[in-house]
Design an enzyme around this catalytic site. Structure first.
Site: not given
Length: 219
Positions: A13, A15, A18, A33, A47, A104-105
């Site tokens: 998380d 960011g 964003v 992605k 998003r 990335g993930a």
């Protein structure tokens, strides 16, 4: 591919999404992605589309779309998929030599299978990294560990971006210990809207373009 950057984070998380949307606006880039785990009805690509307002053809299809919001190795196992590094090659951008932002993930050591991590995926794709950090108790440790690991893997760090909040001491100590100072520090958005993100992108565009776009001119 010139002006292609892999956006990864110090944790899930931090960011990344964003920041990826911000960079897409600032660099006039395409977006990719490679692995989406969960949220298939409205994932990270959706998003970023919503926040940037850019045309749909600026977004490249995911290589793997996994049903479960979990580490890619586990989500893939539940779907009966064995993710291989050979699955990933740079896709062509929709506009020739346009910049490309790859998101990335999770963080850099999130497993993509039983053998390899996101860091190995970055090595496979072979592009510089933009590391996203976020200010919270423990973030100095996570940021330093991430930087040291990327350096140990001989992965080029194109820049560091702090997403949300303000902590000058964190910025100072990370910079002093690593020599890596932030490209920019993104604000904490009270409400993340396309208009709010575009305003920040307009304000910070000259800084980012001056630091990242060494080989092409988008003006």
């Amino acid at each position: 591919m010139e002006n292609t950057y892999f956006v990864t984070g110090i944790h899930t998380d931090a960011g990344k999404t964003v920041t990826s949307a911000f960079l897409q606006l600032v660099l006039d880039a395409d977006y990719w992605k490679p692995i989406q785990a969960g949220d298939l009805d409205f994932g990270d690509t959706d998003r970023v589309k919503a926040w940037t307002g850019l045309p749909a053809d600026r977004y490249l299809p995911e290589r793997h779309r996994l049903k479960t919001p979990a580490s890619p190795h586990y989500a893939a196992r539940l779907d009966g998929i064995d993710i291989q590094l050979s699955d990933f090659t740079l896709p062509p951008c929709t506009r020739g030599s346009a910049p490309l932002i790859i998101e990335g993930a999770g963080g850099i050591l999130v497993p993509i299978n039983d053998r390899e991590t996101v860091a190995d995926l970055i090595k496979q794709i072979n592009v510089p990294v933009i590391l996203v950090s976020r200010h919270y108790l423990g973030s100095i440790n996570h940021t330093l560990l991430s930087i040291k690991y990327l350096q140990a893997m001989d992965i080029e760090i194109a820049g560091l971006i702090y997403s949300g909040g303000d902590s000058p001491e964190t910025v100072r100590i990370v910079g002093e210990q690593t020599g890596i100072w932030p490209l920019v520090e993104l604000p904490e958005f009270e409400e993340l809207t396309a208009a709010a993100l575009r305003k920040v992108a307009e304000d910070l565009r000259p800084v980012i373009q001056g630091k990242l776009l060494n080989k092409i001119n988008l003006q």
